[in-house]
Write an enzyme that holds these catalytic residues in place. Structure first.
Site, PDB file in Angstrom:
ATOM      1  N   LEU A  23      -7.961   8.987  -0.476  1.00  0.00           N
ATOM      2  CA  LEU A  23      -7.082   8.955   0.691  1.00  0.00           C
ATOM      3  C   LEU A  23      -6.095  10.110   0.687  1.00  0.00           C
ATOM      4  O   LEU A  23      -5.614  10.547   1.723  1.00  0.00           O
ATOM      5  CB  LEU A  23      -6.288   7.648   0.704  1.00  0.00           C
ATOM      6  CG  LEU A  23      -7.075   6.366   0.896  1.00  0.00           C
ATOM      7  CD1 LEU A  23      -6.209   5.167   0.562  1.00  0.00           C
ATOM      8  CD2 LEU A  23      -7.587   6.275   2.325  1.00  0.00           C
ATOM      9  N   GLY A  24      -5.793  10.563  -0.498  1.00  0.00           N
ATOM     10  CA  GLY A  24      -4.819  11.642  -0.582  1.00  0.00           C
ATOM     11  C   GLY A  24      -4.543  11.970  -2.028  1.00  0.00           C
ATOM     12  O   GLY A  24      -4.938  11.242  -2.936  1.00  0.00           O
ATOM     13  N   GLY A  26      -1.352  13.482  -4.597  1.00  0.00           N
ATOM     14  CA  GLY A  26       0.021  13.931  -4.746  1.00  0.00           C
ATOM     15  C   GLY A  26       0.113  14.819  -5.967  1.00  0.00           C
ATOM     16  O   GLY A  26      -0.899  15.288  -6.477  1.00  0.00           O
ATOM     17  N   TYR A  28       1.034  14.025  -8.968  1.00  0.00           N
ATOM     18  CA  TYR A  28       0.671  13.418 -10.245  1.00  0.00           C
ATOM     19  C   TYR A  28      -0.454  12.405 -10.140  1.00  0.00           C
ATOM     20  O   TYR A  28      -0.750  11.711 -11.091  1.00  0.00           O
ATOM     21  CB  TYR A  28       1.890  12.698 -10.843  1.00  0.00           C
ATOM     22  CG  TYR A  28       3.132  13.513 -10.756  1.00  0.00           C
ATOM     23  CD1 TYR A  28       3.321  14.596 -11.608  1.00  0.00           C
ATOM     24  CD2 TYR A  28       4.097  13.235  -9.798  1.00  0.00           C
ATOM     25  CE1 TYR A  28       4.457  15.366 -11.520  1.00  0.00           C
ATOM     26  CE2 TYR A  28       5.244  14.002  -9.703  1.00  0.00           C
ATOM     27  CZ  TYR A  28       5.417  15.065 -10.567  1.00  0.00           C
ATOM     28  OH  TYR A  28       6.535  15.832 -10.463  1.00  0.00           O
ATOM     29  N   SER A  29      -1.024  12.294  -8.984  1.00  0.00           N
ATOM     30  CA  SER A  29      -1.967  11.202  -8.810  1.00  0.00           C
ATOM     31  C   SER A  29      -2.995  11.495  -7.730  1.00  0.00           C
ATOM     32  O   SER A  29      -2.838  12.419  -6.944  1.00  0.00           O
ATOM     33  CB  SER A  29      -1.199   9.941  -8.404  1.00  0.00           C
ATOM     34  OG  SER A  29      -0.648  10.129  -7.114  1.00  0.00           O
ATOM     35  N   VAL A  31      -4.986   9.133  -4.805  1.00  0.00           N
ATOM     36  CA  VAL A  31      -4.965   7.815  -4.180  1.00  0.00           C
ATOM     37  C   VAL A  31      -6.322   7.549  -3.534  1.00  0.00           C
ATOM     38  O   VAL A  31      -6.823   8.377  -2.779  1.00  0.00           O
ATOM     39  CB  VAL A  31      -3.834   7.702  -3.133  1.00  0.00           C
ATOM     40  CG1 VAL A  31      -3.842   6.340  -2.473  1.00  0.00           C
ATOM     41  CG2 VAL A  31      -2.484   7.968  -3.775  1.00  0.00           C
ATOM     42  N   LYS A  46      -3.456   3.877  -6.426  1.00  0.00           N
ATOM     43  CA  LYS A  46      -2.918   5.165  -6.877  1.00  0.00           C
ATOM     44  C   LYS A  46      -3.262   5.318  -8.355  1.00  0.00           C
ATOM     45  O   LYS A  46      -2.921   4.462  -9.168  1.00  0.00           O
ATOM     46  CB  LYS A  46      -1.413   5.169  -6.666  1.00  0.00           C
ATOM     47  CG  LYS A  46      -0.736   6.439  -7.074  1.00  0.00           C
ATOM     48  CD  LYS A  46       0.651   6.428  -6.460  1.00  0.00           C
ATOM     49  CE  LYS A  46       1.471   7.599  -6.894  1.00  0.00           C
ATOM     50  NZ  LYS A  46       2.733   7.638  -6.143  1.00  0.00           N
ATOM     51  N   ASP A 140      11.949  11.625  -4.366  1.00  0.00           N
ATOM     52  CA  ASP A 140      10.831  12.455  -3.889  1.00  0.00           C
ATOM     53  C   ASP A 140      10.554  12.169  -2.421  1.00  0.00           C
ATOM     54  O   ASP A 140       9.403  12.061  -2.002  1.00  0.00           O
ATOM     55  CB  ASP A 140       9.596  12.198  -4.751  1.00  0.00           C
ATOM     56  CG  ASP A 140       8.526  13.275  -4.575  1.00  0.00           C
ATOM     57  OD1 ASP A 140       8.876  14.392  -4.117  1.00  0.00           O
ATOM     58  OD2 ASP A 140       7.353  13.010  -4.872  1.00  0.00           O
TER      59      ASP A 140
HETATM   60  P1  ADP Z   1       2.171  11.162  -5.430  1.00  0.00           P
HETATM   61  O1  ADP Z   1       3.241  10.377  -6.097  1.00  0.00           O
HETATM   62  O2  ADP Z   1       1.242  11.727  -6.443  1.00  0.00           O
HETATM   63  O3  ADP Z   1       2.733  12.165  -4.477  1.00  0.00           O
HETATM   64  P2  ADP Z   1       1.557   9.425  -3.203  1.00  0.00           P
HETATM   65  O4  ADP Z   1       1.857   7.998  -3.443  1.00  0.00           O
HETATM   66  O5  ADP Z   1       2.531  10.192  -2.394  1.00  0.00           O
HETATM   67  O6  ADP Z   1       1.282  10.158  -4.581  1.00  0.00           O
HETATM   68  O7  ADP Z   1       0.136   9.514  -2.506  1.00  0.00           O
HETATM   69  C1  ADP Z   1      -0.455  10.763  -2.222  1.00  0.00           C
HETATM   70  C2  ADP Z   1      -1.083  10.717  -0.824  1.00  0.00           C
HETATM   71  O8  ADP Z   1      -2.079   9.678  -0.755  1.00  0.00           O
HETATM   72  C3  ADP Z   1      -0.094  10.398   0.282  1.00  0.00           C
HETATM   73  O9  ADP Z   1       0.550  11.549   0.749  1.00  0.00           O
HETATM   74  C4  ADP Z   1      -0.997   9.743   1.328  1.00  0.00           C
HETATM   75  O10 ADP Z   1      -1.643  10.707   2.115  1.00  0.00           O
HETATM   76  C5  ADP Z   1      -2.046   9.018   0.497  1.00  0.00           C
HETATM   77  N1  ADP Z   1      -1.666   7.611   0.278  1.00  0.00           N
HETATM   78  C6  ADP Z   1      -0.804   7.139  -0.657  1.00  0.00           C
HETATM   79  N2  ADP Z   1      -0.652   5.819  -0.602  1.00  0.00           N
HETATM   80  C7  ADP Z   1      -1.431   5.407   0.427  1.00  0.00           C
HETATM   81  C8  ADP Z   1      -1.687   4.129   1.028  1.00  0.00           C
HETATM   82  N3  ADP Z   1      -1.122   3.009   0.571  1.00  0.00           N
HETATM   83  N4  ADP Z   1      -2.532   4.069   2.078  1.00  0.00           N
HETATM   84  C9  ADP Z   1      -3.110   5.207   2.550  1.00  0.00           C
HETATM   85  N5  ADP Z   1      -2.907   6.439   2.046  1.00  0.00           N
HETATM   86  C10 ADP Z   1      -2.078   6.554   0.998  1.00  0.00           C
HETATM   87 MG    MG Z   2       3.694  11.726  -2.818  1.00  0.00          MG
END
Ligand code: ADP
Ligand code: MG
Length: 358
Positions: A23-24, A26, A28-29, A31, A46, A140
């Site tokens: 889905l995405g 970040g 450090y991760s 998702v 995540k 953040d």
């Molecule tokens: P990080 O801490 O590594 O930045 P995030 O929690 O921000 O990780 O998640 C990274 C990306 O994944 C987000 O910018 C979003 O696009 C997608 N994402 C995160 N959580 C969800 C969710 N619950 N549902 C759909 N997409 C998500």
């Molecule tokens: Mg993020």
């Protein structure tokens, strides 16, 4: 958790989730979409690589414990549904936010007014005030971490990123010095290393507000060093004037009071919620900001897409993060060095720290 002994034997459990598409990603991760095998319900998982945290996993577990308590208490904070870990990764299972990221959504709209931006900021700020009331600093806040719960027009905006970043502070500095990532939303006191308190979130709200009104960030410079220097001096302007002509004085005043260098003089989240910019009634007829915001955003998006690609490639190189989520962790104590690869047998281990949903 039945046993409270210091080194309980980790339990191996059949995994209850199957992961799907990414889905995405970040800093450090990664998702991924996931489905609960028994209920068929969809969630987001995540996946955080433990190696990126090198021995600080316990801090993440503590943080998760706190976040688990607050995650169901506010409609603009994503609910943490489950948490588990394998040898290499930590998994945070949350509600699936199907409405996409904040800015993508704005760009898809037919029109967009200052009052729409104010509404989005009000939701975010009210979640931030709630976190602050519970002693949590997010650290953040940025548009990529704000997601809509559903694709519907009136969907809740959610703080989707569970503020794990504070654990990663050192990493953030590393990232900065290696010119990866953007310091754009970080407050001056973070660079001065004089504090990481609640005011950093309000600063970020100021940057997000600026961004939501013009499509670019206030301290955007050619290099991270210049960006940092601009932040330290709060060196930003409501310029070019063409892009700001339709933005009210209330909005500018709100941004100024959030982007105050001295954190003790900055608005608190609760004070910011009281600012006239966020009050319900807007007398004057507003201009559609969408053409300007979209144009400016798209101009910078190309650049950011390139940065994201580099990040994703680096992550793949580091390995582990993108591996199968349904892994088995061998029955070892938590301090035993991790093997290089997880095997994908569809089993997982409860964390020894004990944060499982009962
Ligand atoms: P990080 O801490 O590594 O930045 P995030 O929690 O921000 O990780 O998640 C990274 C990306 O994944 C987000 O910018 C979003 O696009 C997608 N994402 C995160 N959580 C969800 C969710 N619950 N549902 C759909 N997409 C998500
Ligand atoms: Mg993020």
């Amino acid at each position: 958790m039945s046993s409270q002994s210091p080194n309980p034997k980790p339990q191996v459990q059949p995994c209850r989730y199957k992961t799907g598409k990414v889905l995405g990603a970040g800093s450090y991760s990664v998702v991924k979409e996931c489905v609960h095998i028994d209920t068929g319900r969809y969630y987001a998982a995540k996946v955080i690589n433990k190696r990126l945290m090198a021995g600080r996993e316990h801090m993440v577990r503590n943080e998760i414990a706190v976040l688990k308590r607050v995650s169901m208490g506010h409609q603009n904070i994503l609910t943490l549904v489950d948490y588990f870990e394998t040898m290499n990764n930590l998994y945070l299972v949350t509600d699936l936010a199907l409405g996409g990221e904040l800015f993508d959504r704005i760009c898809r709209k037919g029109s967009y007014y200052e009052s729409d931006a104010a509404e989005l900021i009000r939701s975010t700020l009210s979640a931030v005030a709630y976190l602050h009331d519970h002693g949590i600093v997010h650290r953040d806040l940025k548009p990529e971490n704000l997601l809509f719960r559903t694709p519907e027009d009136n969907a809740d905006l959610l703080i989707a990123d569970f503020g794990l970043s504070r654990i990663m502070d050192e990493e953030q500095f590393h990232v900065l010095t290696t010119t990866c990532g953007t310091p754009g939303y970080m407050a001056p006191e973070i660079f001065k290393k004089t504090g990481h308190g609640k005011p950093v979130d309000v600063w970020a709200i100021g940057v997000i507000t600026y961004f939501l009104l013009c499509g670019y960030t206030p301290f955007d410079r050619d290099t991270n060093l210049e960006e940092m220097q601009a932040i330290l001096a709060a060196d930003y302007k409501f310029e070019p004037a063409d892009y700001w002509q339709d933005v009210s004085n209330n909005a500018r005043d709100f941004i100024r009071k959030c982007l105050t260098i001295d954190p003790t003089k900055r608005l608190t989240a609760h004070q910011a919620l009281q600012h006239p910019f966020l009050s319900e009634d807007k007398e004057e007829t507003q201009a559609d900001l969408l053409p300007v915001v979209k144009k400016n955003f798209n101009a910078r998006r190309t650049l950011h897409a390139a940065i994201d690609t580099i990040r994703a490639i680096n992550k793949l190189r580091e390995g582990g993060v993108m591996d199968g989520a349904l892994s088995i962790a061998p029955e070892t104590q938590k301090d035993t060095p991790a093997p290089q690869n997880e095997t994908n047998t569809g089993l997982w281990r409860k964390p020894t720290g004990g944060l499982m949903k009962q």
